[in-house]
Design a protein around this motif. Structure first.
Motif, PDB file in Angstrom:
ATOM      1  N   SER A   1     -38.473  -4.491   9.833  1.00  0.00           N
ATOM      2  CA  SER A   1     -37.381  -3.649   9.344  1.00  0.00           C
ATOM      3  C   SER A   1     -36.459  -3.297  10.501  1.00  0.00           C
ATOM      4  O   SER A   1     -36.886  -3.211  11.665  1.00  0.00           O
ATOM      5  CB  SER A   1     -37.944  -2.372   8.727  1.00  0.00           C
ATOM      6  N   LYS A   2     -35.199  -3.064  10.188  1.00  0.00           N
ATOM      7  CA  LYS A   2     -34.267  -2.653  11.232  1.00  0.00           C
ATOM      8  C   LYS A   2     -34.654  -1.284  11.785  1.00  0.00           C
ATOM      9  O   LYS A   2     -34.404  -0.981  12.953  1.00  0.00           O
ATOM     10  CB  LYS A   2     -32.830  -2.646  10.708  1.00  0.00           C
ATOM     11  N   GLU A   3     -35.288  -0.474  10.944  1.00  0.00           N
ATOM     12  CA  GLU A   3     -35.709   0.859  11.388  1.00  0.00           C
ATOM     13  C   GLU A   3     -36.771   0.770  12.476  1.00  0.00           C
ATOM     14  O   GLU A   3     -36.744   1.536  13.445  1.00  0.00           O
ATOM     15  CB  GLU A   3     -36.237   1.661  10.203  1.00  0.00           C
ATOM     16  N   LEU A   4     -37.704  -0.166  12.348  1.00  0.00           N
ATOM     17  CA  LEU A   4     -38.718  -0.325  13.390  1.00  0.00           C
ATOM     18  C   LEU A   4     -38.096  -0.769  14.696  1.00  0.00           C
ATOM     19  O   LEU A   4     -38.492  -0.306  15.778  1.00  0.00           O
ATOM     20  CB  LEU A   4     -39.790  -1.327  12.946  1.00  0.00           C
ATOM     21  N   LEU A   5     -37.106  -1.654  14.640  1.00  0.00           N
ATOM     22  CA  LEU A   5     -36.439  -2.099  15.870  1.00  0.00           C
ATOM     23  C   LEU A   5     -35.798  -0.919  16.592  1.00  0.00           C
ATOM     24  O   LEU A   5     -35.945  -0.761  17.808  1.00  0.00           O
ATOM     25  CB  LEU A   5     -35.385  -3.162  15.544  1.00  0.00           C
ATOM     26  N   GLU A   6     -35.113  -0.071  15.844  1.00  0.00           N
ATOM     27  CA  GLU A   6     -34.447   1.105  16.430  1.00  0.00           C
ATOM     28  C   GLU A   6     -35.472   2.114  16.930  1.00  0.00           C
ATOM     29  O   GLU A   6     -35.389   2.615  18.055  1.00  0.00           O
ATOM     30  CB  GLU A   6     -33.540   1.752  15.381  1.00  0.00           C
ATOM     31  N   TRP A   7     -36.446   2.424  16.096  1.00  0.00           N
ATOM     32  CA  TRP A   7     -37.477   3.413  16.438  1.00  0.00           C
ATOM     33  C   TRP A   7     -38.276   2.963  17.654  1.00  0.00           C
ATOM     34  O   TRP A   7     -38.546   3.747  18.560  1.00  0.00           O
ATOM     35  CB  TRP A   7     -38.370   3.600  15.223  1.00  0.00           C
ATOM     36  N   GLY A   8     -38.651   1.682  17.666  1.00  0.00           N
ATOM     37  CA  GLY A   8     -39.456   1.171  18.767  1.00  0.00           C
ATOM     38  C   GLY A   8     -38.765   1.287  20.101  1.00  0.00           C
ATOM     39  O   GLY A   8     -39.381   1.660  21.112  1.00  0.00           O
ATOM     40  N   SER A   9     -37.473   0.997  20.134  1.00  0.00           N
ATOM     41  CA  SER A   9     -36.745   1.071  21.399  1.00  0.00           C
ATOM     42  C   SER A   9     -36.625   2.512  21.885  1.00  0.00           C
ATOM     43  O   SER A   9     -36.729   2.785  23.085  1.00  0.00           O
ATOM     44  CB  SER A   9     -35.358   0.438  21.250  1.00  0.00           C
ATOM     45  N   ARG A  10     -36.475   3.448  20.966  1.00  0.00           N
ATOM     46  CA  ARG A  10     -36.347   4.858  21.366  1.00  0.00           C
ATOM     47  C   ARG A  10     -37.701   5.437  21.796  1.00  0.00           C
ATOM     48  O   ARG A  10     -37.760   6.212  22.758  1.00  0.00           O
ATOM     49  CB  ARG A  10     -35.752   5.677  20.216  1.00  0.00           C
ATOM     50  N   VAL A  11     -38.767   5.084  21.088  1.00  0.00           N
ATOM     51  CA  VAL A  11     -40.092   5.549  21.496  1.00  0.00           C
ATOM     52  C   VAL A  11     -40.474   4.933  22.835  1.00  0.00           C
ATOM     53  O   VAL A  11     -41.069   5.585  23.697  1.00  0.00           O
ATOM     54  CB  VAL A  11     -41.133   5.224  20.411  1.00  0.00           C
ATOM     55  N   SER A  12     -40.100   3.668  23.041  1.00  0.00           N
ATOM     56  CA  SER A  12     -40.363   3.012  24.323  1.00  0.00           C
ATOM     57  C   SER A  12     -39.655   3.745  25.459  1.00  0.00           C
ATOM     58  O   SER A  12     -40.229   3.959  26.539  1.00  0.00           O
ATOM     59  CB  SER A  12     -39.898   1.556  24.268  1.00  0.00           C
ATOM     60  N   ALA A  13     -38.424   4.154  25.210  1.00  0.00           N
ATOM     61  CA  ALA A  13     -37.680   4.892  26.234  1.00  0.00           C
ATOM     62  C   ALA A  13     -38.347   6.224  26.544  1.00  0.00           C
ATOM     63  O   ALA A  13     -38.429   6.646  27.705  1.00  0.00           O
ATOM     64  CB  ALA A  13     -36.240   5.110  25.768  1.00  0.00           C
ATOM     65  N   ALA A  14     -38.858   6.888  25.499  1.00  0.00           N
ATOM     66  CA  ALA A  14     -39.547   8.165  25.730  1.00  0.00           C
ATOM     67  C   ALA A  14     -40.844   7.957  26.505  1.00  0.00           C
ATOM     68  O   ALA A  14     -41.188   8.738  27.400  1.00  0.00           O
ATOM     69  CB  ALA A  14     -39.839   8.844  24.384  1.00  0.00           C
ATOM     70  N   ASN A  15     -41.571   6.886  26.182  1.00  0.00           N
ATOM     71  CA  ASN A  15     -42.830   6.610  26.876  1.00  0.00           C
ATOM     72  C   ASN A  15     -42.632   6.240  28.341  1.00  0.00           C
ATOM     73  O   ASN A  15     -43.506   6.477  29.175  1.00  0.00           O
ATOM     74  CB  ASN A  15     -43.584   5.470  26.180  1.00  0.00           C
ATOM     75  N   SER A  16     -41.489   5.644  28.654  1.00  0.00           N
ATOM     76  CA  SER A  16     -41.281   5.113  30.000  1.00  0.00           C
ATOM     77  C   SER A  16     -40.473   6.045  30.902  1.00  0.00           C
ATOM     78  O   SER A  16     -39.997   5.623  31.957  1.00  0.00           O
ATOM     79  CB  SER A  16     -40.601   3.742  29.916  1.00  0.00           C
ATOM     80  N   ARG A  17     -40.316   7.304  30.496  1.00  0.00           N
ATOM     81  CA  ARG A  17     -39.608   8.244  31.365  1.00  0.00           C
ATOM     82  C   ARG A  17     -40.329   8.379  32.711  1.00  0.00           C
ATOM     83  O   ARG A  17     -41.555   8.500  32.746  1.00  0.00           O
ATOM     84  CB  ARG A  17     -39.535   9.622  30.705  1.00  0.00           C
ATOM     85  N   PRO A  18     -39.596   8.348  33.814  1.00  0.00           N
ATOM     86  CA  PRO A  18     -40.253   8.474  35.126  1.00  0.00           C
ATOM     87  C   PRO A  18     -40.776   9.888  35.338  1.00  0.00           C
ATOM     88  O   PRO A  18     -40.329  10.835  34.665  1.00  0.00           O
ATOM     89  CB  PRO A  18     -39.124   8.144  36.107  1.00  0.00           C
ATOM     90  N   PRO A  19     -41.713  10.055  36.245  1.00  0.00           N
ATOM     91  CA  PRO A  19     -42.227  11.401  36.530  1.00  0.00           C
ATOM     92  C   PRO A  19     -41.123  12.329  37.011  1.00  0.00           C
ATOM     93  O   PRO A  19     -40.181  11.907  37.688  1.00  0.00           O
ATOM     94  CB  PRO A  19     -43.274  11.177  37.620  1.00  0.00           C
ATOM     95  N   ASN A  20     -41.227  13.601  36.638  1.00  0.00           N
ATOM     96  CA  ASN A  20     -40.277  14.581  37.142  1.00  0.00           C
ATOM     97  C   ASN A  20     -40.462  14.742  38.648  1.00  0.00           C
ATOM     98  O   ASN A  20     -41.580  14.623  39.168  1.00  0.00           O
ATOM     99  CB  ASN A  20     -40.487  15.941  36.462  1.00  0.00           C
ATOM    100  N   PRO A  21     -39.383  15.031  39.368  1.00  0.00           N
ATOM    101  CA  PRO A  21     -39.520  15.263  40.822  1.00  0.00           C
ATOM    102  C   PRO A  21     -40.453  16.438  41.088  1.00  0.00           C
ATOM    103  O   PRO A  21     -40.415  17.460  40.393  1.00  0.00           O
ATOM    104  CB  PRO A  21     -38.083  15.582  41.260  1.00  0.00           C
TER     105      PRO A  21
END
Length: 607
Positions: free
Chosen positions: A586-606
């Motif tokens: 689904s197009k929704e999974l493509l959009e959701w997956g990219s946003r969840v991936s971005a949230a998961n890959s946030r670098p550590p806070n300084p």
């Protein structure tokens, strides 16, 4: 008004023997000198039968179990109880998932497993039930009562004389734990555990010593009086203040909206929420995990609000509103699409089961959700602006391109045909994965059930949950949508569905791997070994029971399979394996997956 469960009956004692544990833990039989007619313990007045009667009283007619040497005597007593059916499962995890599915329909579920090896196996399912606020009674056959406090090492343990490992694991995932190793307080512990599960709408843990279920005891001599659970009450001053503040907040808004969340279920406030929608005229949406809790045939229903992957035109209306009521929301990384919702706290009224927060403040505690909505409905001014805006911008869904003859089947074509299958006599179970997104777009007719596990998101949940849900409502035909990767985790209990003569239709979506994980972060670990799924189900069937399978590659075969499953094979368990391309999502999974991936890959806070 108190809530009464079950009916009040009593049974007359039939003999004068009283069995009780002696000080050393051995069971001794005493001759009673009580006068004729005093409460005494007939042979069926045992711990096991008391527990069984309690389960029947609260609405549990099916218990999902896996036998083990510590629970066998207890299972005998559950089997002996009229109105209680023991459903033997292939493993403890699925037994727990089945109790979860059963609780979603009946309001409470139960499973029985053996000590530690069974208890730790079912633990994952109990965690999921806890996250979804489901009262599941997890019963474990425990060690012999004589072994507590000794230095003995038992089998089914990690090799230490301490028997509390299992208990400690359950303490974080249940709202009450009862270890029954003494008949004198067994009645109190069992009743407290069951009533706590009902009051808190959370799982509980009951461990019963393996030598206790068959022993009569005076505390079990009469039919248990049904629970009378005192209802929770709103603080009337707080309720009045919350309603006044909310009405003032909403009545000055130009285009307010309402959004239902998953805690509508635990608050038992769905009908009150609809009353408010009727009175207010607001546009009405649901969060994805609340689908099925709010009637989609409501005249002002606008769809699922899920941020960037909402149903068409819903997010635009919700996020452009100048005030929104969220009823029982859970904002986690999945429901917020990687924390990307365009909502502002100062515009929101967040109503939890017993608390109301308006904007950045004020907040009101001890205010029940259903009371708040009913009183607010009396104070609110009708405002249909948001729904009118939705009606102006709404464009009906397009239809997928028609498949050419023998063209490989596409997922959007599959669900176009699924939509036509839904009636008030069906229910949908959506497995974790792309089925989340495809099933969200289904329009549920009145009375059609819908369940999925969004908060915990354990792949494989749907097989056991389908078993339990279908057992709870045999009058409905359950349609389960399961990915091939998820099915491989818990496939065995198709066997139990066949033994129970269920008429479920499983659509096994075979796309060669963990597609939802591919869209979050791809790698070779997301590719799985392909099985011959229809042949597997036929092997499980083994000629015993009603079973029909089909493997479909194109639209013509799908149509034929659905016609067969809903026609000549309508009284059979049906398994339809749907072969689709690995990248057909689904197009929704493509959009959701990219946003969840971005949230998961946030670098550590300084630091």
């Amino acid at each position: 008004m108190d809530t009464k469960i079950g009916s009040i009956d009593t049974c007359k004692p039939s003999n004068s023997d009283i069995c009780c544990p002696a000080k050393n833990g051995d069971v001794t039989t005493l001759q009673s000198s009580a006068p004729h007619g005093s409460p005494i313990a007939p042979p069926e007045s045992t711990l096991g039968r008391h527990l069984a009667r309690r389960l029947v009283q609260i609405g549990v007619n099916d218990v999902f179990s896996v036998p083990g040497d510590f629970n066998l005597t207890l299972l005998d007593h559950l089997l002996a109880e009229p109105g209680l059916n023991l459903v033997g499962c292939c493993n403890e995890l699925n037994a727990g998932y089945a109790a979860d599915g059963y609780a979603r329909s009946r309001g409470v579920g139960a499973c029985v497993v053996t000590f530690t090896v069974g208890g730790l196996s079912v633990l994952n399912a109990i965690a999921g039930a806890y996250s979804e606020n489901l009262p599941v009674i997890c019963i474990v056959g425990g060690p012999n009562s004589n072994d507590y406090g000794t230095n003995r090492v038992l089998h089914h343990t990690i090799g230490l004389p301490d028997f509390s490992q299992e208990l400690r694991c359950f303490q974080a995932l249940t709202c009450y734990q009862a270890v029954v190793n003494n008949l004198d307080d067994a009645h109190e512990l069992i009743d407290t555990a069951i009533s706590t599960a009902l009051k808190e709408s959370k799982p509980v843990y009951i461990s019963v010593g393996c030598n206790l279920p068959a022993i009569p005891h005076p505390t079990f001599s009469r039919e248990p009086v049904p629970f009378s659970l005192s209802p929770k009450l709103s603080n009337q001053m707080g309720l009045h203040a919350a309603v006044e503040a909310a009405a003032e907040f909403l009545n000055k808004a130009v285009k307010p909206v309402m959004v239902g969340g998953p805690k509508l279920r635990v608050a038992k406030a769905a009908s009150a929420f609809v009353e408010l929608a009727d009175a207010s005229g607001y546009a009405l949406a649901v969060m994805p995990s609340a689908k099925g809790q709010v009637p989609e045939h409501h005249s002002h229903f606008i769809g699922t609000y899920w941020g960037a992957v909402s149903t068409a035109f819903c997010a635009e209306i919700v996020e452009s509103a100048d005030a929104y009521i969220f009823a029982g929301p859970i904002f986690n990384d999945y429901s917020s699409v990687g924390y990307s919702l365009l909502l502002k706290k100062e515009k929101a009224i967040v109503v939890q089961p017993d608390r109301v927060v308006i904007g950045n403040g004020p907040a009101f505690g001890c205010v029940l959700m259903k009371d708040f909505f009913r009183e607010l409905a009396k104070k609110i001014k009708k405002n249909t602006t948001a729904f009118e805006n939705y009606s102006r911008i709404f464009v009906p869904d397009g239809k997928p391109l028609k498949c050419e003859p023998n063209e490989p089947l596409r997922v959007n074509v599959l669900f176009q045909h699924i939509q036509k299958m839904l009636t008030s006599d069906t229910a949908v179970i959506a497995e974790t994965g792309d089925s989340w997104f495809n099933c969200q777009k289904l329009k549920l007719p009145e009375g059609c059930g819908y369940e999925f596990q969004m908060q915990y998101g354990s792949i494989g949940w749907s097989v056991g949950a389908t078993l339990g849900y279908a057992q709870a409502v045999p009058e409905k035909r359950v349609l389960a949508f399961i990915g091939d990767g998820s099915f491989q985790v818990t496939a065995q209990d198709v066997s139990t569905m066949l033994r129970c003569e269920q008429k479920t239709i499983i659509f096994l979506i075979n796309n060669g791997g963990y597609t939802i994980e591919v869209e979050i972060h791809d790698g070779p670990y997301n590719v799985i070994k392909n099985w011959n799924y229809t042949a597997l189900v036929e092997a499980i069937h083994n000629g015993d029971g009603k079973c029909w399978t089909a493997k479909v590659f194109d639209e013509e075969q799908l149509v034929e399979a659905i016609e067969t499953a809903t026609g000549p094979k309508k009284d059979c368990f049906c398994f339809i394996e749907v072969i689709v391309h690995k990248d057909d999502t689904s197009k929704e999974l493509l959009e959701w997956g990219s946003r969840v991936s971005a949230a998961n890959s946030r670098p550590p806070n300084p630091q």
